[in-house]
Enzyme design. Structure first.
Site, PDB file in Angstrom:
ATOM      1  N   GLY A 136       0.832  -1.206   0.000  1.00 55.44           N
ATOM      2  CA  GLY A 136       0.000   0.000   0.000  1.00 55.44           C
ATOM      3  C   GLY A 136       0.860   1.246   0.000  1.00 55.44           C
ATOM      4  N   ASN A 137       0.245   2.373   0.292  1.00 49.31           N
ATOM      5  CA  ASN A 137       1.014   3.620   0.412  1.00 49.31           C
ATOM      6  C   ASN A 137       0.358   4.505   1.465  1.00 49.31           C
ATOM      7  OD1 ASN A 137      -0.956   5.499  -0.944  1.00 49.31           O
ATOM      8  ND2 ASN A 137      -0.600   4.069  -2.639  1.00 49.31           N
ATOM      9  N   ARG A 138       0.947   5.654   1.699  1.00 48.86           N
ATOM     10  CA  ARG A 138       0.539   6.475   2.853  1.00 48.86           C
ATOM     11  C   ARG A 138      -0.683   7.352   2.602  1.00 48.86           C
ATOM     12  NH1 ARG A 138       4.577   6.157   6.548  1.00 48.86           N
ATOM     13  NH2 ARG A 138       6.634   5.650   5.757  1.00 48.86           N
ATOM     14  N   SER A 139      -1.270   7.293   1.427  1.00 47.29           N
ATOM     15  CA  SER A 139      -2.407   8.180   1.151  1.00 47.29           C
ATOM     16  C   SER A 139      -3.602   7.844   2.053  1.00 47.29           C
ATOM     17  CB  SER A 139      -2.828   8.035  -0.315  1.00 47.29           C
ATOM     18  OG  SER A 139      -4.030   8.734  -0.516  1.00 47.29           O
ATOM     19  N   ALA A 154      -3.585   7.939  -4.913  1.00 52.69           N
ATOM     20  CA  ALA A 154      -2.203   7.473  -5.046  1.00 52.69           C
ATOM     21  C   ALA A 154      -2.280   6.032  -5.536  1.00 52.69           C
ATOM     22  CB  ALA A 154      -1.498   7.562  -3.701  1.00 52.69           C
TER      23      ALA A 154
END
Ligand code: CTP
Length: 397
Positions: free
Chosen positions: A206-209, A272
């Site tokens: 995943g990512n931090r969005s 994102a």
């Protein structure tokens, strides 16, 4: 100009309350249905009989006296705009902090309609840092401030703090309502959040969005009258007036966006989206006893670039660029490589900017070469600037 519009006129207890009578009359003359809400302190300055004679309904003065069991939510939900005239330092503070102390402050918190405040107070109070800080927070959240003028104040003093003239107040209400409806009839698709790419049934890349900027865009566009569809990876209810399509992976998001985009007037890719995903996600949970797995990644498809390549005429395509370095250069490169009309670039490494924050600071790069720097503001205020740029692009093409 205001035919069919329901305006709550909040009156607080400053000496300028007498001018709110003229504002009431002008709003009614412009065709509005005006519901006056007077605070207890306002009743020391002006009488309810005056408003009863001039407004469209009898003035409301208390949370408890109305036959309506929950008057503040009914007022807040049915208002097209709320104008507080005059606005004392107290009501500005209540609105900033979300303090529901009486019918007017409760109504202000229970609305999603545009709010216009018209401060009026002595110069010392106007210039006090607490009042100025409250106003800048409110402005950043999208509250419309009609600043006071210089002139004669109560008690014969002269200085800044005199209520703006009734004509200026009414113009601000009309302006707010026009702005509130400037996207009526437009279909807007917004993506929000970070995609999740399955490694196995329990793990993902995943990512931090957090989706805050995308949600703010959907909220702002819906408030301006657009038909909004929010394609989101964040399991959170959509802002009022927006439809929600929940997705998880980049492939899900692409399928949803590709279905919605052909009929959209504006597409904003605020999500994102993962650039890589595990090539062969395991169908069963990977057990640690089986050793350290080797993840083979593959590229996802670029949703924005795909949209840029098949953009219907008249559609405005907006991308984001989350950068940590060479922000301008990278954003401009994305404009052309993805075929977007606008790229909203932010330096996600800077304090108060990017993932998870409530504020943002961006530069909007347009394909025609213009650059608009939007200083640090709430994500909602940034959203409105992005929509303004998208509308300007529509007008120019
Ligand atoms: N985007 C997309 N599909 C992808 C990746 C990105 O639609 N597979 C969109 C994002 O929603 C955003 C824009 O492209 O609007 C730019 O995203 P960003 O992550 O900044 O750029 P990338 O294309 O991933 O490029 P790089 O990794 O080189 O910065």
């Amino acid at each position: 100009m205001l035919k069919g519009k329901r305006i709550v006129l909040g009156v607080t207890g400053g000496i300028a309350a007498y001018k709110s009578i003229e504002v009431c009359r002008r709003l009614v003359d412009a065709g509005a249905h005006v519901v006056p809400v007077l605070t207890k302190a306002a009743l020391n300055m002006v009488g309810p009989a005056t408003f009863a004679a001039l407004a469209s309904e009898r003035p409301k003065t208390s949370l408890w006296e109305d036959t309506e069991p929950i008057p503040h939510t009914v007022l807040g939900q049915t208002a097209d705009a709320i104008v507080v005239c005059p606005a004392t330092a107290r009501i500005l503070s209540d609105l900033r902090t979300g303090r529901s102390a009486d019918l007017l402050s409760a109504t202000l918190i229970a609305t999603r309609a545009p709010v216009i405040v018209c401060p009026a107070m002595h110069t010392e109070m106007w210039e006090h840092p607490s009042v100025q800080e409250n106003l800048s927070v409110l402005a950043a959240r999208g509250t419309i401030i009609v600043p006071p003028e210089d002139g004669r104040l109560a008690g014969g003093d002269i200085g800044k703090g005199r209520l703006a003239s009734p004509a200026v107040v009414v113009e601000a209400v009309i302006g707010a309502l026009l702005a509130a409806n400037d996207m009526t009839g437009l279909a807007v698709v917004v993506t929000a959040g970070g995609t999740r790419e399955a490694i196995d049934p329990v793990r993902f890349l995943g990512n931090r969005s957090t989706g805050k900027q995308g949600y703010a865009l959907a909220e702002a566009a819906a408030a301006r009258g657009a038909n909004v569809t929010l394609v989101s990876t964040v399991h959170s209810t959509a802002p009022s007036g927006a439809a929600l399509v929940e997705v998880t992976s980049a492939a899900d998001m692409k399928a949803a966006v590709d279905r919605l985009a052909p009929t959209a007037d504006i597409v904003v890719m605020a999500a994102a989206v993962a650039d890589f995903r595990p090539a062969n996600p395991a169908t069963q949970k990977i057990k640690k006893g089986d050793g350290v797995p080797r993840l083979q990644l593959e590229r996802t498809e670029d949703i924005l670039a795909g949209l840029g390549g098949s953009k219907p005429s008249g559609q405005v395509l907006v991308g984001f660029a989350a950068e940590t370095n060479d922000v301008g250069q990278n954003a401009k490169a994305k404009l052309s490589s993805k075929g977007a009309d606008l790229i909203v670039a932010n330096d996600v490494g800077a304090p108060g900017v990017g993932f998870g924050t409530d504020t943002n600071e961006v530069t909007i790069f347009a394909a025609d070469g213009t650059e608009t720097a939007v200083p640090m503001a709430s994500k909602l205020a940034i959203a409105n600037e992005v929509l303004n740029a998208a509308l300007a692009k529509r007008d120019s093409s």
